[in-house]
Every structure is written in structure tokens, then in C-alpha cells.
Design a protein around this motif. Structure first.
Motif, PDB file in Angstrom:
ATOM      1  N   SER A  11      43.984  67.846  28.545  1.00 17.65           N
ATOM      2  CA  SER A  11      43.239  66.590  28.573  1.00 17.65           C
ATOM      3  C   SER A  11      41.740  66.847  28.516  1.00 17.65           C
ATOM      4  O   SER A  11      40.999  66.128  27.849  1.00 17.65           O
ATOM      5  CB  SER A  11      43.600  65.781  29.816  1.00 17.65           C
ATOM      6  OG  SER A  11      43.294  66.502  30.988  1.00 17.65           O
ATOM      7  N   SER A  12      41.270  67.883  29.222  1.00 16.32           N
ATOM      8  CA  SER A  12      39.838  68.160  29.195  1.00 16.32           C
ATOM      9  C   SER A  12      39.412  68.731  27.853  1.00 16.32           C
ATOM     10  O   SER A  12      38.302  68.490  27.393  1.00 16.32           O
ATOM     11  CB  SER A  12      39.448  69.094  30.336  1.00 16.32           C
ATOM     12  OG  SER A  12      40.126  70.322  30.244  1.00 16.32           O
ATOM     13  N   ARG A  24      38.974  65.867  25.656  1.00 20.22           N
ATOM     14  CA  ARG A  24      37.750  65.143  25.982  1.00 20.22           C
ATOM     15  C   ARG A  24      36.531  65.817  25.344  1.00 20.22           C
ATOM     16  O   ARG A  24      35.632  65.136  24.839  1.00 20.22           O
ATOM     17  CB  ARG A  24      37.555  65.040  27.493  1.00 20.22           C
ATOM     18  CG  ARG A  24      36.256  64.318  27.848  1.00 20.22           C
ATOM     19  CD  ARG A  24      36.112  64.008  29.319  1.00 20.22           C
ATOM     20  NE  ARG A  24      34.843  63.382  29.565  1.00 20.22           N
ATOM     21  CZ  ARG A  24      34.567  62.098  29.349  1.00 20.22           C
ATOM     22  NH1 ARG A  24      35.510  61.294  28.858  1.00 20.22           N
ATOM     23  NH2 ARG A  24      33.367  61.600  29.604  1.00 20.22           N
ATOM     24  N   ARG A  29      36.526  64.669  21.850  1.00 19.31           N
ATOM     25  CA  ARG A  29      36.144  63.254  21.758  1.00 19.31           C
ATOM     26  C   ARG A  29      34.643  63.096  21.949  1.00 19.31           C
ATOM     27  O   ARG A  29      34.009  62.250  21.309  1.00 19.31           O
ATOM     28  CB  ARG A  29      36.888  62.423  22.804  1.00 19.31           C
ATOM     29  CG  ARG A  29      38.363  62.211  22.511  1.00 19.31           C
ATOM     30  CD  ARG A  29      38.910  61.031  23.294  1.00 19.31           C
ATOM     31  NE  ARG A  29      38.709  61.173  24.723  1.00 19.31           N
ATOM     32  CZ  ARG A  29      39.557  61.772  25.548  1.00 19.31           C
ATOM     33  NH1 ARG A  29      40.667  62.307  25.065  1.00 19.31           N
ATOM     34  NH2 ARG A  29      39.320  61.850  26.838  1.00 19.31           N
ATOM     35  N   GLU A  30      34.085  63.909  22.832  1.00 19.02           N
ATOM     36  CA  GLU A  30      32.641  63.815  23.091  1.00 19.02           C
ATOM     37  C   GLU A  30      31.822  64.213  21.866  1.00 19.02           C
ATOM     38  O   GLU A  30      30.715  63.712  21.663  1.00 19.02           O
ATOM     39  CB  GLU A  30      32.262  64.682  24.294  1.00 19.02           C
ATOM     40  CG  GLU A  30      32.712  64.076  25.623  1.00 19.02           C
ATOM     41  CD  GLU A  30      32.467  64.998  26.802  1.00 19.02           C
ATOM     42  OE1 GLU A  30      32.157  66.194  26.569  1.00 19.02           O
ATOM     43  OE2 GLU A  30      32.600  64.524  27.940  1.00 19.02           O
ATOM     44  N   LYS A  60      32.320  47.733  25.009  1.00 13.97           N
ATOM     45  CA  LYS A  60      33.071  48.564  24.057  1.00 13.97           C
ATOM     46  C   LYS A  60      32.162  49.649  23.491  1.00 13.97           C
ATOM     47  O   LYS A  60      32.576  50.829  23.384  1.00 13.97           O
ATOM     48  CB  LYS A  60      33.637  47.708  22.933  1.00 13.97           C
ATOM     49  CG  LYS A  60      34.382  48.523  21.876  1.00 13.97           C
ATOM     50  CD  LYS A  60      35.087  47.642  20.869  1.00 13.97           C
ATOM     51  CE  LYS A  60      35.791  48.467  19.817  1.00 13.97           C
ATOM     52  NZ  LYS A  60      36.572  47.648  18.869  1.00 13.97           N
ATOM     53  N   SER A 101      29.616  50.980  24.932  1.00 22.38           N
ATOM     54  CA  SER A 101      29.398  51.938  26.012  1.00 22.38           C
ATOM     55  C   SER A 101      30.599  52.861  26.178  1.00 22.38           C
ATOM     56  O   SER A 101      30.442  54.076  26.358  1.00 22.38           O
ATOM     57  CB  SER A 101      29.111  51.204  27.320  1.00 22.38           C
ATOM     58  OG  SER A 101      28.957  52.110  28.382  1.00 22.38           O
ATOM     59  N   ARG A 102      31.811  52.301  26.100  1.00 19.10           N
ATOM     60  CA  ARG A 102      33.018  53.119  26.280  1.00 19.10           C
ATOM     61  C   ARG A 102      33.172  54.132  25.143  1.00 19.10           C
ATOM     62  O   ARG A 102      33.587  55.270  25.368  1.00 19.10           O
ATOM     63  CB  ARG A 102      34.263  52.230  26.361  1.00 19.10           C
ATOM     64  CG  ARG A 102      34.378  51.418  27.649  1.00 19.10           C
ATOM     65  CD  ARG A 102      35.789  50.862  27.813  1.00 19.10           C
ATOM     66  NE  ARG A 102      36.192  50.031  26.682  1.00 19.10           N
ATOM     67  CZ  ARG A 102      35.986  48.727  26.578  1.00 19.10           C
ATOM     68  NH1 ARG A 102      35.334  48.098  27.562  1.00 19.10           N
ATOM     69  NH2 ARG A 102      36.386  48.054  25.531  1.00 19.10           N
ATOM     70  N   SER A 113      30.530  56.937  25.552  1.00 17.73           N
ATOM     71  CA  SER A 113      30.796  57.806  26.702  1.00 17.73           C
ATOM     72  C   SER A 113      32.115  58.552  26.551  1.00 17.73           C
ATOM     73  O   SER A 113      32.548  59.248  27.467  1.00 17.73           O
ATOM     74  CB  SER A 113      30.802  56.989  27.997  1.00 17.73           C
ATOM     75  OG  SER A 113      31.834  56.016  27.964  1.00 17.73           O
ATOM     76  N   LYS A 172      35.032  57.432  26.558  1.00 20.10           N
ATOM     77  CA  LYS A 172      36.123  56.889  27.370  1.00 20.10           C
ATOM     78  C   LYS A 172      37.174  56.195  26.507  1.00 20.10           C
ATOM     79  O   LYS A 172      38.350  56.150  26.875  1.00 20.10           O
ATOM     80  CB  LYS A 172      35.563  55.908  28.406  1.00 20.10           C
ATOM     81  CG  LYS A 172      34.695  56.562  29.477  1.00 20.10           C
ATOM     82  CD  LYS A 172      34.166  55.541  30.462  1.00 20.10           C
ATOM     83  CE  LYS A 172      33.306  56.216  31.538  1.00 20.10           C
ATOM     84  NZ  LYS A 172      32.717  55.226  32.473  1.00 20.10           N
ATOM     85  N   THR A 173      36.734  55.648  25.376  1.00 17.22           N
ATOM     86  CA  THR A 173      37.646  54.970  24.455  1.00 17.22           C
ATOM     87  C   THR A 173      37.506  55.595  23.078  1.00 17.22           C
ATOM     88  O   THR A 173      36.405  55.581  22.504  1.00 17.22           O
ATOM     89  CB  THR A 173      37.321  53.471  24.358  1.00 17.22           C
ATOM     90  OG1 THR A 173      37.501  52.865  25.635  1.00 17.22           O
ATOM     91  CG2 THR A 173      38.228  52.786  23.340  1.00 17.22           C
TER      92      THR A 173
END
Length: 283
Positions: free
Chosen positions: A6-7, A10, A13-14, A44, A46-47, A50, A52-53
């Protein structure tokens, strides 16, 4: 510390989120202005920024259009679709040993027709003898603190060399001269390995160039090792992770770097002379 799946996802995704934010900032838009142009909420935006989405393809199209950079959408959509395999830590990949990771890339090798491989640290896997691969993988396992299945992992790696026998595939290898001298294995193993490289160089579907240690640098510095699979994927080997890139602009950047480095390499007899020089230090 090992990185969980998961990390790892992430981190990837970042990368996409950072590029989207960069487009917004370069366009001189606030988050609110971008949200208004895209027709969605500030939350949205912001997500997405960041990480998150994860953005959909339609989200990326809208974002790039709002920033007046529609041509960026293709790269970002491809990167977003492959986010789960973009970044994978070696600790994660090798947590149960290295054999599985070697077997997992068999399909990729089997479906690739044109290989361009640059190595600045060790000989590329597809050129490695069983003995060299075993010694190298054992060292990697020890450094990472992961289970040592170097013998079976090396066998799985060596099995990939079947692609060299296929005359319908082409290979372009670029090696830094220092690779020939690095002591990754006992002297007798290194000697046998270098003789094997000389044999491979005779194949009509193989081009092997060596960048002399005193050659002018095409990129100002030796790059990390990378593998180009046709024009669809680049695999980059970092100390802690494998990075897999599929965005067309990123693949093109590595193809450009490969061409630049190839212009500083020597081939044929000059390359063989450098290998013979390395052999004389190991024999």
C-alpha cells in the motif's frame, strides 16, 4: 524498514499527484480556480493533489484542459493506470526470496522484440552466467536481509537467456567499462563471465558497446542501470526499488539518453580489447 504494497502504491500515486499540481501551479491557477474550470468541488482537487484519491482518465483530461496543457494528458493517464507497478521496493519484491521476482518478468522478456539495456554497476541479467548470477544475488540478499534463494533465483534468471537465441529479437547493450572490473564474484567466475560476454558479442542480433572510463560523458554522469523494452516500458534499478515507467514521454527520455550514451561507447575490436584488458586483471 520494508515498504508495504500500500505504501509503495502511495509513492507512485504521489508522483502523478505531484505532476498534476505542477501543471496547476505553472498555469497560475489556484486550487479553487482549477476546481471551477473542471466543474467539481475544491475538496476533490485537494484529494487528488494529496494523492488521497486517484484521478480517473476523465479527471486527468479535465485537469490538463483547465491548465491549457491537453498534450500532457496521455502521459499522465498512462502513468495513473500503471500506478500499482510503477514503484516496487526490493524488500517487498524479495520478502519471500528472489526467485519469484525473476519468474515474474519472464512474460515481459518473452513479448519484447527490441531490448536496449544500459548498465553502470553490474552485467545485465540476460548476459549473466549461472555462477555470476548466484554470487551477485547472494550478495544482494545479504545486503537486503531477505531470504537467500540465490541458487534457484539464478537458475530462473539464467532461463531468460533463451531470448538471445531468437534471431527475431535484437539486443543493444551499453556497459560502463567499470562493470568489467567490479568484483561481484570470485576471480574464476568473473573470468568465465567475461568470456561468455565475448561469445555473446558474436551473435548477429547483438550489439554491445562499452563506455570507456575516460570517454566524455553524454549525460554528465553515469546513470542508474535501465532496461528499455521496445518503446513501451522502462525498468530502472535503484538501490531500494525497481521503478517501472510506461508514460510515452518518460520512455522517450530514456531512449534519448540511451542514444546519447551509445555515441560515447566503443564497439567491435575496441570493445573486445577492453574486455581482454579486464580479463588480464582477473586471470
Amino acid at each position: 524498514m520494508s515498504m508495504s504494497p500500500s505504501s509503495s502504491d502511495r509513492v507512485a500515486r504521489e508522483v502523478v499527484a505531484h505532476r498534476l499540481r505542477g501543471l496547476r501551479v505553472a498555469a497560475g491557477l489556484t486550487g479553487h480556480e482549477l476546481s471551477r474550470r473542471c466543474g467539481w468541488s475544491d475538496a476533490k482537487t485537494s484529494r487528488i493533489e494529496s494523492a488521497k484519491t486517484p484521478p480517473s482518465a476523465a479527471d486527468i483530461d479535465a485537469w490538463c484542459a483547465a491548465c491549457e496543457e491537453p498534450a500532457q494528458a496521455v502521459d499522465l493517464i498512462v502513468a495513473s493506470r500503471h500506478v500499482d507497478e510503477m514503484y516496487a521496493s526490493w524488500q517487498q519484491l524479495h520478502q519471500h526470496g528472489m526467485r519469484q521476482a525473476q519468474e515474474d518478468v519472464q512474460h515481459l522478456y518473452g513479448t519484447t522484440r527490441h531490448f536496449r539495456i544500459y548498465c553502470s554497476n553490474v552485467l545485465p541479467g540476460v548476459l549473466q552466467t549461472r555462477e555470476y548470477a548466484t554470487a551477485l544475488l547472494a550478495t544482494i540478499s545479504s545486503f537486503q536481509g531477505t531470504p537467500d534463494d540465490s541458487v534457484s533465483a539464478a537458475e530462473a534468471r539464467f532461463a531468460r537467456s533463451f531470448v538471445l537465441q531468437d534471431g527475431h529479437r535484437s539486443f543493444a547493450f551499453l556497459l560502463e567499462e567499470a562493470v568489467l572490473h567490479h568484483r561481484q564474484a570470485p576471480a574464476d567466475v568473473l573470468v568465465a563471465q567475461l568470456h561468455s560476454v565475448l561469445d555473446v558479442m558474436r551473435r548477429p542480433n547483438v550489439s554491445l558497446g562499452i563506455v570507456p572510463s575516460d570517454a566524455p560523458r553524454a549525460t554528465s554522469w553515469p546513470l542508474e542501470s535501465f532496461y528499455l523494452f521496445d518503446d513501451r516500458r522502462v525498468s530502472v534499478e535503484l538501490l531500494t526499488a525497481a521503478v517501472n515507467l510506461t508514460a510515452p514521454s518518460e520512455v522517450a527520455a530514456y531512449a534519448k539518453a540511451f542514444s546519447a550514451i551509445a555515441g560515447t561507447a566503443v564497439y567491435g575490436d575496441r570493445a573486445r580489447n577492453l574486455i581482454s584488458k579486464a580479463l588480464s586483471t582477473h586471470e
